[in-house]
Every structure is written in structure tokens, then in C-alpha cells.
Design a protein around this motif. Structure first.
Motif, PDB file in Angstrom:
ATOM      1  N   LYS A  90       0.839  -1.213   0.000  1.00 35.98           N
ATOM      2  CA  LYS A  90       0.000   0.000   0.000  1.00 35.98           C
ATOM      3  C   LYS A  90       0.868   1.256   0.000  1.00 35.98           C
ATOM      4  O   LYS A  90       0.562   2.240  -0.670  1.00 35.98           O
ATOM      5  N   ALA A  91       1.981   1.215   0.730  1.00 35.57           N
ATOM      6  CA  ALA A  91       2.900   2.358   0.745  1.00 35.57           C
ATOM      7  C   ALA A  91       3.516   2.567  -0.639  1.00 35.57           C
ATOM      8  O   ALA A  91       3.659   3.707  -1.101  1.00 35.57           O
ATOM      9  N   ASP A  92       3.869   1.473  -1.314  1.00 30.46           N
ATOM     10  CA  ASP A  92       4.413   1.580  -2.671  1.00 30.46           C
ATOM     11  C   ASP A  92       3.385   2.139  -3.641  1.00 30.46           C
ATOM     12  O   ASP A  92       3.726   2.926  -4.524  1.00 30.46           O
ATOM     13  N   GLN A  93       2.120   1.741  -3.478  1.00 25.67           N
ATOM     14  CA  GLN A  93       1.071   2.269  -4.344  1.00 25.67           C
ATOM     15  C   GLN A  93       0.921   3.779  -4.169  1.00 25.67           C
ATOM     16  O   GLN A  93       0.806   4.514  -5.155  1.00 25.67           O
ATOM     17  N   LEU A  94       0.943   4.246  -2.935  1.00 23.90           N
ATOM     18  CA  LEU A  94       0.830   5.684  -2.673  1.00 23.90           C
ATOM     19  C   LEU A  94       2.027   6.446  -3.232  1.00 23.90           C
ATOM     20  O   LEU A  94       1.878   7.499  -3.858  1.00 23.90           O
ATOM     21  N   ARG A  95       3.226   5.909  -3.009  1.00 28.80           N
ATOM     22  CA  ARG A  95       4.430   6.557  -3.522  1.00 28.80           C
ATOM     23  C   ARG A  95       4.385   6.637  -5.041  1.00 28.80           C
ATOM     24  O   ARG A  95       4.673   7.671  -5.642  1.00 28.80           O
ATOM     25  N   TYR A  96       3.966   5.543  -5.678  1.00 30.11           N
ATOM     26  CA  TYR A  96       3.893   5.519  -7.136  1.00 30.11           C
ATOM     27  C   TYR A  96       2.883   6.541  -7.654  1.00 30.11           C
ATOM     28  O   TYR A  96       3.140   7.255  -8.626  1.00 30.11           O
ATOM     29  N   ALA A  97       1.733   6.633  -6.989  1.00 27.00           N
ATOM     30  CA  ALA A  97       0.707   7.593  -7.400  1.00 27.00           C
ATOM     31  C   ALA A  97       1.230   9.020  -7.278  1.00 27.00           C
ATOM     32  O   ALA A  97       0.950   9.872  -8.125  1.00 27.00           O
ATOM     33  N   GLU A  98       2.018   9.303  -6.228  1.00 25.08           N
ATOM     34  CA  GLU A  98       2.594  10.646  -6.066  1.00 25.08           C
ATOM     35  C   GLU A  98       3.634  10.927  -7.148  1.00 25.08           C
ATOM     36  O   GLU A  98       3.714  12.030  -7.665  1.00 25.08           O
ATOM     37  N   GLU A  99       4.441   9.920  -7.477  1.00 25.91           N
ATOM     38  CA  GLU A  99       5.492  10.115  -8.483  1.00 25.91           C
ATOM     39  C   GLU A  99       4.926  10.302  -9.876  1.00 25.91           C
ATOM     40  O   GLU A  99       5.452  11.081 -10.661  1.00 25.91           O
ATOM     41  N   THR A 100       3.882   9.569 -10.202  1.00 33.46           N
ATOM     42  CA  THR A 100       3.374   9.612 -11.566  1.00 33.46           C
ATOM     43  C   THR A 100       2.371  10.710 -11.806  1.00 33.46           C
ATOM     44  O   THR A 100       2.227  11.175 -12.929  1.00 33.46           O
ATOM     45  N   GLY A 101       1.664  11.131 -10.781  1.00 34.39           N
ATOM     46  CA  GLY A 101       0.679  12.183 -10.966  1.00 34.39           C
ATOM     47  C   GLY A 101      -0.521  11.684 -11.739  1.00 34.39           C
ATOM     48  O   GLY A 101      -0.731  10.485 -11.904  1.00 34.39           O
TER      49      GLY A 101
END
Length: 157
Positions: free
Chosen positions: A35-46
Motif C-alpha cells: 500500500k505504501a508503494d502504491q501511494l508513492r507511485y501515485a505521487e510520483e506519476t501524478g
């Protein structure tokens, strides 16, 4: 298996069985990490879904042409694709039985083959205009080299 030549399917079955055998408390750190990776990815990709600077595989050409949201130059299409771009919504509305992309593409191909050379000429003119715009954009973007650092890195020994 203990050897290094296990097949992927076999490894997946073993890992799946081990995962199902684990309790919720044992799975919790992995689920939280996911879940933390999903949030980080969403922030990085926009909102575009791709990270800035990453290349994306184009669905139509199969080439890696860069992130479309950053204004990367897009090569001009062919006359057939210009025809498809214009006619796809019309064909879809006129023939609701064309539900899938392959059916619609086949119908558009038949329509294109049925056009006269004069009718195809209109789309050739559209493509020629797009090509001129593309070449101007390429020329304009190639003139912006003053912010690029041309120094060569020395190899570390």
C-alpha cells in the motif's frame, strides 16, 4: 525444487501456497509495504500515470516515444490514420454492431479501400500539413541546445 532451473510456474505455485499458509499477522507487513508503494507511485506519476522522464510504450506504434504529457513531439500519421481519426466516431455511430476495435478497424479498412484517389487526396493533404508542422516543431526544438551540458564525463578507474 532445490536446483536453479525451476520453471516460473512451479515457483509461483510454491510461493502462492506459502502465502496462503501464512496468517494475517504474517502477511500484514507485506500488505502495508504494498500500500505504501502504491501511494508513492501515485505521487510520483501524478494524474498522467507515468513518471516524468520515463518512456512509455506507444500502443499504436510499439516504439518508446516518451511521456506524452510533457509535450513530446509526435510524428505525423499516415493518410489512412487521418481517415480513421475522422471516420471512427461516424462509423461507430452508424454501425452499432461494430463493438470491438478489430471489427471497427476492419470496417474502416474496407471503407478506405473503397475511396477514390481524389477522396484519398484530401487526407494526403492533411498529412502533408501535419508533416510541415512536425518539421517546424523539430527544427524549433533542436535549436534549444544552449541549456544542454556537452561535457564528457571521464571514466572512473
Amino acid at each position: 525444487r532445490t536446483s536453479h532451473c525451476a520453471k516460473l510456474g512451479e515457483v509461483a505455485k510454491i510461493l502462492g501456497a506459502q502465502w496462503r499458509a501464512m496468517g494475517e499477522t504474517e502477511q500484514a507487513p507485506y500488505i502495508l509495504g504494498h500500500k505504501a508503494d502504491q501511494l508513492r507511485y501515485a505521487e510520483e506519476t501524478g494524474p498522467s500515470g507515468t513518471a516524468a522522464g520515463r518512456s512509455t510504450k506507444s500502443a499504436t506504434t510499439g516504439d518508446k516515444s516518451g511521456d506524452k504529457s510533457t509535450g513530446a513531439l509526435k510524428r505525423p500519421t499516415t493518410a489512412f490514420f487521418a481517415f480513421c481519426r475522422e471516420q471512427r466516431p461516424l462509423a461507430k455511430a452508424a454501425s452499432p454492431e461494430l463493438r470491438t476495435a478489430p471489427q471497427l478497424s476492419k470496417a474502416l479498412g474496407e471503407m478506405w479501400r473503397g475511396l477514390s484517389e481524389e477522396e484519398k487526396g484530401a487526407y494526403l493533404e492533411i498529412v502533408a500539413a501535419e508533416k510541415v508542422q512536425y518539421e517546424k516543431a523539430v527544427e524549433a526544438s533542436s535549436n534549444h541546445t544552449d541549456d544542454f551540458d556537452f561535457r564528457v564525463k571521464e571514466a572512473s578507474r
